[in-house]
Design an enzyme around this catalytic site. Structure first.
Site, PDB file in Angstrom:
ATOM      1  N   ARG A 110       0.830  -1.226   0.000  1.00  0.00           N
ATOM      2  CA  ARG A 110       0.000   0.000   0.000  1.00  0.00           C
ATOM      3  C   ARG A 110       0.862   1.272   0.000  1.00  0.00           C
ATOM      4  NH1 ARG A 110      -2.745  -3.294   3.615  1.00  0.00           N
ATOM      5  NH2 ARG A 110      -4.606  -4.218   2.696  1.00  0.00           N
ATOM      6  N   LYS A 132       2.310  11.522 -11.090  1.00  0.00           N
ATOM      7  CA  LYS A 132       1.418  10.665 -11.883  1.00  0.00           C
ATOM      8  C   LYS A 132       2.164   9.378 -12.200  1.00  0.00           C
ATOM      9  CE  LYS A 132      -1.747  13.712 -14.336  1.00  0.00           C
ATOM     10  NZ  LYS A 132      -2.119  14.260 -15.652  1.00  0.00           N
ATOM     11  N   GLU A 174       8.461  18.242 -25.980  1.00  0.00           N
ATOM     12  CA  GLU A 174       7.760  18.403 -24.697  1.00  0.00           C
ATOM     13  C   GLU A 174       8.224  19.705 -24.030  1.00  0.00           C
ATOM     14  OE1 GLU A 174       5.539  15.830 -23.731  1.00  0.00           O
ATOM     15  OE2 GLU A 174       4.871  17.182 -22.154  1.00  0.00           O
ATOM     16  N   LYS A 204       6.482  23.211 -13.918  1.00  0.00           N
ATOM     17  CA  LYS A 204       5.606  22.059 -13.642  1.00  0.00           C
ATOM     18  C   LYS A 204       5.336  21.954 -12.142  1.00  0.00           C
ATOM     19  CE  LYS A 204       4.344  17.365 -14.301  1.00  0.00           C
ATOM     20  NZ  LYS A 204       4.344  16.144 -15.045  1.00  0.00           N
ATOM     21  N   GLU A 214      -5.188  17.215 -10.619  1.00  0.00           N
ATOM     22  CA  GLU A 214      -5.770  17.622 -11.891  1.00  0.00           C
ATOM     23  C   GLU A 214      -7.264  17.901 -11.804  1.00  0.00           C
ATOM     24  OE1 GLU A 214      -3.926  15.896 -15.338  1.00  0.00           O
ATOM     25  OE2 GLU A 214      -5.645  16.353 -16.557  1.00  0.00           O
ATOM     26  N   ARG A 218      -4.030  21.704 -13.719  1.00  0.00           N
ATOM     27  CA  ARG A 218      -2.945  20.801 -14.136  1.00  0.00           C
ATOM     28  C   ARG A 218      -3.118  20.350 -15.587  1.00  0.00           C
ATOM     29  NH1 ARG A 218       0.145  16.060 -10.722  1.00  0.00           N
ATOM     30  NH2 ARG A 218       1.311  15.250 -12.495  1.00  0.00           N
ATOM     31  N   ASN A 222      -0.998  19.718 -20.500  1.00  0.00           N
ATOM     32  CA  ASN A 222      -1.228  18.943 -21.720  1.00  0.00           C
ATOM     33  C   ASN A 222      -1.348  19.842 -22.948  1.00  0.00           C
ATOM     34  OD1 ASN A 222      -1.196  16.211 -20.818  1.00  0.00           O
ATOM     35  ND2 ASN A 222      -3.041  16.701 -19.681  1.00  0.00           N
ATOM     36  N   HIS A 225      -1.184  18.544 -26.503  1.00  0.00           N
ATOM     37  CA  HIS A 225      -1.288  17.089 -26.418  1.00  0.00           C
ATOM     38  C   HIS A 225      -2.585  16.514 -26.995  1.00  0.00           C
ATOM     39  CE1 HIS A 225       2.263  17.501 -23.981  1.00  0.00           C
ATOM     40  NE2 HIS A 225       2.335  16.213 -23.757  1.00  0.00           N
ATOM     41  N   HIS A 229      -1.817  13.240 -28.791  1.00  0.00           N
ATOM     42  CA  HIS A 229      -2.326  11.928 -28.386  1.00  0.00           C
ATOM     43  C   HIS A 229      -3.121  11.275 -29.514  1.00  0.00           C
ATOM     44  CE1 HIS A 229      -1.992  13.042 -23.854  1.00  0.00           C
ATOM     45  NE2 HIS A 229      -0.884  12.517 -24.310  1.00  0.00           N
ATOM     46  N   HIS A 241       6.731  10.872 -29.406  1.00  0.00           N
ATOM     47  CA  HIS A 241       5.795  11.672 -28.611  1.00  0.00           C
ATOM     48  C   HIS A 241       6.084  13.176 -28.749  1.00  0.00           C
ATOM     49  CE1 HIS A 241       3.156  12.889 -25.364  1.00  0.00           C
ATOM     50  NE2 HIS A 241       4.170  13.516 -24.794  1.00  0.00           N
TER      51      HIS A 241
END
Ligand code: GLY
Length: 336
Positions: A110, A132, A174, A204, A214, A218, A222, A225, A229, A241
């Site tokens: 956990r 993340k 990026e 960031k 988010e 946040r 993106n 993106h 994506h 990417h």
């Protein structure tokens, strides 16, 4: 060494950026840890010393390694070697490694401490920062994950010396988005690389500190993106990417201009920044617009309609329900 704090109350940590940052690993390992599980990939080849008993666990290369099966393998191997809740996981590699190592650390017992040592630009300025973590399912990317903040992140710029040139340029795609995230950082490209990486980490870190999970803000990370994506999911294009993000940034600028949010100069600035990093600015000739628009609608930020992060008089904002005619006009400009 440049130190950037990530202020998250009792989950705060520091990001160290510079040549030789990995030498600080032993000093950031939690004091009670007796052993470390170092997670990496065969091709990374970046040795670290946590200063305590440690064992290395290699995961497979590529996006396919971002799976629940890999997480199960890691957790079972850690259980066999007696890794305890007081011990530490160290993720050494690109985004795949830090996403998987971070998620396995989040769920093992956990939650055990994790330190990230990202070895790519993408990892240093994005994947390893902000907590993340996650893996893919056959049904989609990053569908299973957790917010699990690291205890520290060591961005050792020595690791970048061996990055293949295309991988390095992809990282810059990026990085290019950070030029537009913070009006104080429009001249990022004039900074030496370590300062530029640290500036991105700082931007960031500020966003994450204001919206760790988010809620809305946040999502601005993106920028570029939505199209990126969609191009990646369409999967037919030989694009990394960061290359997709570069195209996505120019598209977002054109779309913002079509929507009357920014002027031509600002669009030119987007094209200049992306061009500075020698990245693509045009849509691949073979794109299917209808397919991309379907994929836009499936984007995680799309609620009830096609949603983009767009530049405007107040900076970047989430803009919902963008009209098809505006998107088509922006597509036309990308292929002209
Ligand atoms: N990569 C976007 C984020 O960390 O929120």
């Amino acid at each position: 060494m440049i130190t950037v704090p990530v202020d998250l109350g009792d989950r705060s940590y520091e990001v160290l950026v510079g040549a030789g940052a990995r030498e600080w690993l032993a000093s950031v390992v939690p004091s009670g840890a007796k052993q470390a599980a170092v997670v990496t990939q065969a091709g990374v080849g970046f040795a670290v010393d946590p200063g305590i008993v440690h064992e290395q666990f290699e995961i497979a290369d590529g996006e396919a390694a971002k799976s629940l099966a890999t997480v199960e393998e890691l957790c079972r191997a850690w259980a066999r070697c007696g890794l305890s809740r007081a011990d530490v996981v160290v993720g050494v590699g690109g985004g795949v490694v830090t996403d998987v190592a971070g998620f396995a650390a989040a769920v093992y017992h956990r939650g055990v401490a994790v330190v990230h040592v990202p070895t790519t630009i993408l990892g240093m300025i994005d994947a390893a920062i902000g907590g993340k973590t996650g893996v893919n399912l056959p049904e989609g990317k990053n569908l299973v994950g957790a917010f699990w903040q690291p205890s520290a992140v060591l961005c050792d710029t020595d690791a970048l010396a061996t990055l293949p040139p295309r991988e390095f340029r992809s990282g810059m795609g990026e990085l290019a988005k950070y030029h537009f995230l913070d009006p104080l950082h429009r001249d990022l490209d004039r900074l030496p690389l370590d300062e530029r990486i640290a500036a991105c980490v700082r931007i960031k870190a500020d966003v994450v500190a204001s919206d760790e999970r988010e809620g809305d803000h946040r999502a601005l990370l993106n920028y570029g993106h939505t199209l990126a994506h969609a191009l990646e999911t369409a999967g037919r294009f030989d694009l990394r990417h960061g290359e997709c993000v570069a195209i996505g940034l120019v598209f977002a600028a054109e779309l913002a201009n079509v929507c009357g949010r920014i002027d031509e100069d600002r669009v030119r600035e987007h094209r200049r920044v992306v061009g500075t990093y020698d990245l693509p600015v045009a849509l691949p000739a073979a794109v299917d617009r209808d397919e991309l628009i379907t994929l836009f609608g499936r984007d995680k930020k799309a609620i009830g309609g096609v949603t983009f992060v767009l530049d405007g008089p107040n900076g970047l904002e989430l803009v919902r329900d963008v009209e098809r005619a505006a998107i088509d006009e922006a597509f036309d400009r990308m292929t002209a």
